[in-house]
Design a protein around this motif. Structure first.
Motif, PDB file in Angstrom:
ATOM      1  N   PHE A  64       0.863  -1.179   0.000  1.00  0.00           N
ATOM      2  CA  PHE A  64       0.000   0.000   0.000  1.00  0.00           C
ATOM      3  C   PHE A  64       0.902   1.232   0.000  1.00  0.00           C
ATOM      4  CE2 PHE A  64      -2.711  -3.103   2.312  1.00  0.00           C
ATOM      5  CZ  PHE A  64      -3.812  -3.099   1.457  1.00  0.00           C
ATOM      6  N   THR A  65       0.553   2.247  -0.789  1.00  0.00           N
ATOM      7  CA  THR A  65       1.326   3.486  -0.822  1.00  0.00           C
ATOM      8  C   THR A  65       0.447   4.631  -0.333  1.00  0.00           C
ATOM      9  OG1 THR A  65       2.658   2.715  -2.694  1.00  0.00           O
ATOM     10  CG2 THR A  65       2.653   5.082  -2.250  1.00  0.00           C
ATOM     11  N   PHE A  66       0.926   5.341   0.672  1.00  0.00           N
ATOM     12  CA  PHE A  66       0.176   6.447   1.260  1.00  0.00           C
ATOM     13  C   PHE A  66       0.912   7.754   0.982  1.00  0.00           C
ATOM     14  CE2 PHE A  66      -0.633   2.612   3.711  1.00  0.00           C
ATOM     15  CZ  PHE A  66      -2.021   2.567   3.716  1.00  0.00           C
ATOM     16  N   VAL A  67       0.157   8.764   0.556  1.00  0.00           N
ATOM     17  CA  VAL A  67       0.739  10.070   0.216  1.00  0.00           C
ATOM     18  C   VAL A  67       0.241  11.105   1.216  1.00  0.00           C
ATOM     19  CG1 VAL A  67       0.990  11.845  -1.546  1.00  0.00           C
ATOM     20  CG2 VAL A  67       0.819   9.432  -2.217  1.00  0.00           C
ATOM     21  N   PHE A  68       1.181  11.767   1.873  1.00  0.00           N
ATOM     22  CA  PHE A  68       0.865  12.812   2.847  1.00  0.00           C
ATOM     23  C   PHE A  68       1.420  14.131   2.310  1.00  0.00           C
ATOM     24  CE2 PHE A  68       1.382   8.773   5.039  1.00  0.00           C
ATOM     25  CZ  PHE A  68       0.209   8.681   5.763  1.00  0.00           C
ATOM     26  N   ASP A  69       0.534  15.012   1.888  1.00  0.00           N
ATOM     27  CA  ASP A  69       0.951  16.283   1.295  1.00  0.00           C
ATOM     28  C   ASP A  69       1.155  17.339   2.382  1.00  0.00           C
ATOM     29  OD1 ASP A  69       1.007  15.583  -1.444  1.00  0.00           O
ATOM     30  OD2 ASP A  69      -1.182  15.679  -1.526  1.00  0.00           O
ATOM     31  N   ARG A  70       2.221  18.094   2.221  1.00  0.00           N
ATOM     32  CA  ARG A  70       2.553  19.150   3.186  1.00  0.00           C
ATOM     33  C   ARG A  70       1.559  20.286   3.081  1.00  0.00           C
ATOM     34  NH1 ARG A  70       3.427  22.120   6.861  1.00  0.00           N
ATOM     35  NH2 ARG A  70       5.421  23.045   7.487  1.00  0.00           N
ATOM     36  N   HIS A  71       1.036  20.711   4.208  1.00  0.00           N
ATOM     37  CA  HIS A  71       0.127  21.856   4.296  1.00  0.00           C
ATOM     38  C   HIS A  71       0.598  22.782   5.415  1.00  0.00           C
ATOM     39  CE1 HIS A  71      -2.470  19.341   1.804  1.00  0.00           C
ATOM     40  NE2 HIS A  71      -3.324  20.339   1.694  1.00  0.00           N
ATOM     41  N   GLN A  72       0.263  24.040   5.259  1.00  0.00           N
ATOM     42  CA  GLN A  72       0.534  25.019   6.310  1.00  0.00           C
ATOM     43  C   GLN A  72      -0.762  25.753   6.595  1.00  0.00           C
ATOM     44  OE1 GLN A  72       3.936  25.441   7.525  1.00  0.00           O
ATOM     45  NE2 GLN A  72       2.902  26.448   9.229  1.00  0.00           N
ATOM     46  N   TYR A  73      -1.306  25.524   7.765  1.00  0.00           N
ATOM     47  CA  TYR A  73      -2.587  26.121   8.148  1.00  0.00           C
ATOM     48  C   TYR A  73      -3.668  25.824   7.109  1.00  0.00           C
ATOM     49  CZ  TYR A  73       0.571  28.789  11.175  1.00  0.00           C
ATOM     50  OH  TYR A  73       1.554  29.163  12.082  1.00  0.00           O
ATOM     51  N   GLY A  74      -3.658  24.600   6.583  1.00  0.00           N
ATOM     52  CA  GLY A  74      -4.683  24.202   5.624  1.00  0.00           C
ATOM     53  C   GLY A  74      -4.389  24.530   4.176  1.00  0.00           C
ATOM     54  N   ILE A  75      -3.310  25.234   3.908  1.00  0.00           N
ATOM     55  CA  ILE A  75      -2.938  25.592   2.537  1.00  0.00           C
ATOM     56  C   ILE A  75      -1.829  24.671   2.062  1.00  0.00           C
ATOM     57  CG2 ILE A  75      -1.922  27.396   1.083  1.00  0.00           C
ATOM     58  CD1 ILE A  75      -3.332  29.444   2.831  1.00  0.00           C
ATOM     59  N   GLN A  76      -2.021  24.043   0.902  1.00  0.00           N
ATOM     60  CA  GLN A  76      -1.054  23.064   0.428  1.00  0.00           C
ATOM     61  C   GLN A  76       0.237  23.720  -0.042  1.00  0.00           C
ATOM     62  OE1 GLN A  76      -2.508  20.214  -2.401  1.00  0.00           O
ATOM     63  NE2 GLN A  76      -0.525  19.221  -2.655  1.00  0.00           N
ATOM     64  N   VAL A  77       1.348  23.046   0.273  1.00  0.00           N
ATOM     65  CA  VAL A  77       2.659  23.434  -0.235  1.00  0.00           C
ATOM     66  C   VAL A  77       2.926  22.547  -1.443  1.00  0.00           C
ATOM     67  CG1 VAL A  77       5.104  23.730   0.270  1.00  0.00           C
ATOM     68  CG2 VAL A  77       3.397  24.029   2.096  1.00  0.00           C
ATOM     69  N   GLU A  78       2.945  23.134  -2.619  1.00  0.00           N
ATOM     70  CA  GLU A  78       2.993  22.369  -3.857  1.00  0.00           C
ATOM     71  C   GLU A  78       4.260  21.511  -3.957  1.00  0.00           C
ATOM     72  OE1 GLU A  78       1.882  23.166  -8.504  1.00  0.00           O
ATOM     73  OE2 GLU A  78       2.961  24.736  -7.420  1.00  0.00           O
TER      74      GLU A  78
END
Length: 401
Positions: free
Chosen positions: A283-297
């Protein structure tokens, strides 16, 4: 076979180190009209040709050229002249209705387009001949679109101002943190900024009846959905298999071990895990970086877990996944409305012909409006939410007629 050798003989003056008496042609099994020319001595492939049912050239590739390195480089005007000479000599009277469209300077080749135009002088894309020459003028590739076509006579038209109003009404942007990459953007400083990203939220064209077309929307390209970390994450997945829940638990615990307080900095992509794909061993899980709910691309963590053992087999993290971006959010950004107005402030709507295919593969050209940015070239992808700077992609390598 006679037609194949006829075309090859026409191309010979623009090839290098090849003689017609040294090659032989054989039709391939790929599709009718597809031929491979090889050396009689040794059987090495020389080039590939595709002819239509009438014996006209549709595609050519100089396989032999892949092994050579040009020692001189022609200028874009020089390659344009050579390409024009090639088209006139090879296609004869069929080239009379063609006009030069553009030269694009790529790393190893120049690509050159010649197209037909309508009665108003508007180009008909992919209606003529597209060429690729190595930098010293040796022909590398050819695609011919010559043949019948249909121009749609528009019964209803709107003004460019009305098209711009419709374009803006359908324009959207995503507020995100992104790196101002100097390899992509003019004046990029390689630092992170808070921006309004218009790349996937910009309509592509407005039809003469007012219909707004967005290719990204038609293709289903949209920002991924996320869910927060914590107890609710596992609960939300309670209907999945036991192996999946175990793997997800391992992935989240691994993330928290590496990044304490991860629930404040990461959100999990909802489509990650691939719990329905029972054939996969992980299984591959992706955790995207966010700052106060705003995604860091383009920043985040990927964790791959073996579905049987529950062990982490891969842990990949981007370079800035652990960086603090809170300083970018202390100052209030401009409003979405202001960003949209700024984005369209330099845009004009230009009528062009777009190409579609009718039954039988006959190309049909429809009149539409597309957004155009002012000279000297470049497409705006984003607006800095603080400095209001426009993030522009350089299109200087495109040298239009």
């Amino acid at each position: 076979m006679d037609n194949v050798m006829k075309w090859f003989e026409k191309f010979l003056p623009y090839l290098d180190g090849l003689n017609i008496e040294d090659v032989e042609a054989q039709e391939t099994e790929c599709s009718p009209g597809n031929w491979m020319l090889s050396k009689k001595n040794g059987g090495d492939s020389v080039c590939e040709l595709h002819l239509d049912s009438r014996g006209d050239i549709r595609y050519f590739q100089n396989v032999h050229a892949e092994e050579r390195t040009p020692v001189v480089v022609l200028s874009p005007p020089g390659i344009r002249d050579r390409a024009g000479q090639f088209v006139a000599e090879v296609f004869g009277s069929d080239a009379d209705g063609l006009q030069f469209s553009s030269v694009v300077d790529l790393e190893n080749v120049y690509t050159i387009d010649f197209v037909r135009v309508d009665e108003d002088g508007l180009e008909l894309p992919n209606s003529g001949v597209s060429l690729a020459f190595q930098k010293d003028g040796v022909l590398y590739e050819l695609v011919s679109y010559l043949g019948p076509l249909v121009l749609i006579d528009e019964q209803k038209t709107i003004s460019s101002d009305a098209a711009l109003d419709l374009y803006m009404a359908n324009l959207s942007a995503e507020l995100k943190v992104s790196k101002y990459d100097s390899e992509i953007y003019v004046d990029g400083d390689d630092e992170f900024h808070l921006i309004y990203d218009f790349l996937t939220g910009s309509p592509d064209e407005v039809k003469m009846d007012g219909t707004v077309i967005s290719l990204a929307e038609d293709l289903g390209i949209r920002p991924p959905d996320h869910e927060p970390l914590g107890k609710g994450t596992l609960k939300a997945e309670s209907c999945s298999c036991a192996e999946y829940r175990m793997a997800l638990d391992v992935a989240i615990k691994t993330l928290f071990k590496r990044f304490p307080g991860a629930e404040q900095r990461f959100l999990m992509r909802k489509e990650s895990g691939n719990s329905d794909e029972t054939q996969k061993s992980t299984f591959t899980f992706v955790f995207d970086r966010h700052q106060y709910g705003i995604q860091v691309e383009d920043e985040g963590v990927e964790i791959e877990v073996d579905r049987h053992t529950g062990k982490v087999v891969r842990f990949d993290t981007s370079g800035a996944a652990g960086k603090d971006f809170s300083h970018l959010l202390r100052e209030r950004p401009i409003s979405m409305r202001a960003a949209k107005a700024l984005f369209v402030s330099d845009i004009s709507m230009r009528p062009v012909r777009t190409r579609n295919e009718a039954a039988g593969g006959v190309p049909v050209y429809e009149l539409v409006y597309i957004p155009v940015f002012p000279d000297p070239g470049g497409h705006v992808h984003a607006i800095d939410a603080h400095s209001l700077e426009k993030w522009t992609v350089d299109t200087g390598s495109l040298l239009e007629g």
